[in-house]
Motif scaffolding. Structure first.
Motif, mmCIF file in Angstrom:
data_model
loop_
_atom_site.group_PDB
_atom_site.id
_atom_site.type_symbol
_atom_site.label_atom_id
_atom_site.label_comp_id
_atom_site.label_asym_id
_atom_site.label_seq_id
_atom_site.Cartn_x
_atom_site.Cartn_y
_atom_site.Cartn_z
ATOM 1 N N LEU A 123 4.559 -23.574 8.032
ATOM 2 C CA LEU A 123 4.965 -24.967 8.281
ATOM 3 C C LEU A 123 4.296 -25.950 6.972
ATOM 4 C CD1 LEU A 123 6.914 -27.327 9.199
ATOM 5 C CD2 LEU A 123 4.884 -27.716 10.779
ATOM 6 N N GLY A 124 2.892 -25.675 6.738
ATOM 7 C CA GLY A 124 2.395 -26.486 5.715
ATOM 8 C C GLY A 124 3.034 -25.983 4.504
ATOM 9 N N TRP A 126 7.696 -20.352 2.586
ATOM 10 C CA TRP A 126 6.930 -20.217 3.477
ATOM 11 C C TRP A 126 6.844 -18.702 3.822
ATOM 12 C CZ3 TRP A 126 9.673 -17.804 7.379
ATOM 13 C CH2 TRP A 126 11.130 -17.936 7.195
ATOM 14 N N ARG A 127 7.813 -17.953 3.561
ATOM 15 C CA ARG A 127 8.114 -16.468 3.882
ATOM 16 C C ARG A 127 6.878 -15.738 3.216
ATOM 17 N NH1 ARG A 127 14.197 -16.623 2.157
ATOM 18 N NH2 ARG A 127 12.959 -17.787 0.500
ATOM 19 N N SER A 128 6.277 -16.244 2.191
ATOM 20 C CA SER A 128 5.307 -15.409 1.627
ATOM 21 C C SER A 128 3.806 -15.694 2.365
ATOM 22 C CB SER A 128 5.114 -15.862 -0.017
ATOM 23 O OG SER A 128 4.588 -17.203 0.003
ATOM 24 N N VAL A 129 3.746 -16.628 3.296
ATOM 25 C CA VAL A 129 2.699 -16.955 4.083
ATOM 26 C C VAL A 129 2.289 -15.977 5.228
ATOM 27 C CG1 VAL A 129 1.397 -18.627 5.103
ATOM 28 C CG2 VAL A 129 2.760 -19.307 3.054
ATOM 29 N N HIS A 130 1.586 -15.377 5.382
ATOM 30 C CA HIS A 130 1.194 -14.506 6.453
ATOM 31 C C HIS A 130 0.143 -15.247 7.454
ATOM 32 C CE1 HIS A 130 3.415 -11.348 4.472
ATOM 33 N NE2 HIS A 130 2.711 -11.546 3.373
ATOM 34 N N GLY A 131 0.259 -14.764 8.486
ATOM 35 C CA GLY A 131 -0.603 -15.410 9.651
ATOM 36 C C GLY A 131 -2.079 -15.074 9.309
ATOM 37 N N GLY A 132 -2.954 -16.015 9.391
ATOM 38 C CA GLY A 132 -4.278 -16.058 8.975
ATOM 39 C C GLY A 132 -5.243 -15.155 10.000
ATOM 40 N N ARG A 133 -6.243 -14.692 9.415
ATOM 41 C CA ARG A 133 -7.127 -13.967 10.329
ATOM 42 C C ARG A 133 -8.277 -14.897 11.417
ATOM 43 N NH1 ARG A 133 -11.136 -11.347 5.877
ATOM 44 N NH2 ARG A 133 -10.636 -13.519 5.192
#
Length: 108
Positions: free
Chosen positions: A83-84, A92-99
């Motif tokens: 979302l950010g 946004w598709r290149s952002v993966h879930g964080g650790r």
């Protein structure tokens, strides 16, 4: 949650909340952020309940356009990081879930 179909951008927060409940089966007063797009891909509106009232945010990019999923019926979920990125006008598709943070283990 993102509504993937464009909506009439004359709608205000109450109309968008009614749309969330009627068309998407969502709960507009649950604290979830709902994202809407206009036909023009440089405009975005968000609504959410902050515990005291229904909030509306609108943004129009001066250059470029928001990266949107393909237009189809329904909604899709984004992570906070995605979302950010969307709000910054990034893909946004290149952002993966964080650790997840891990507690350091003390050797003893």
């Amino acid at each position: 949650m993102i509504a993937t179909r464009p909506v009439d951008f004359r709608k205000g927060p109450d109309s968008l909340a009614a749309l969330v409940a009627a068309d998407y089966g969502g709960k507009p007063f649950s604290g979830v952020v709902y994202v809407f797009r206009a036909k023009r891909t440089d405009r975005i509106k968000l609504i959410w309940w902050d515990g005291t009232g229904l909030c509306l945010m609108a943004k129009r990019l001066e250059q470029g356009s928001f990266s949107w999923p393909s237009i189809q019926d329904g909604v899709m979920r984004l992570t906070a990081a995605q979302l950010g990125a969307l709000l910054e006008g990034l893909d946004w598709r290149s952002v993966h879930g964080g650790r997840r943070p891990q507690t350091p283990q003390i050797a003893g």
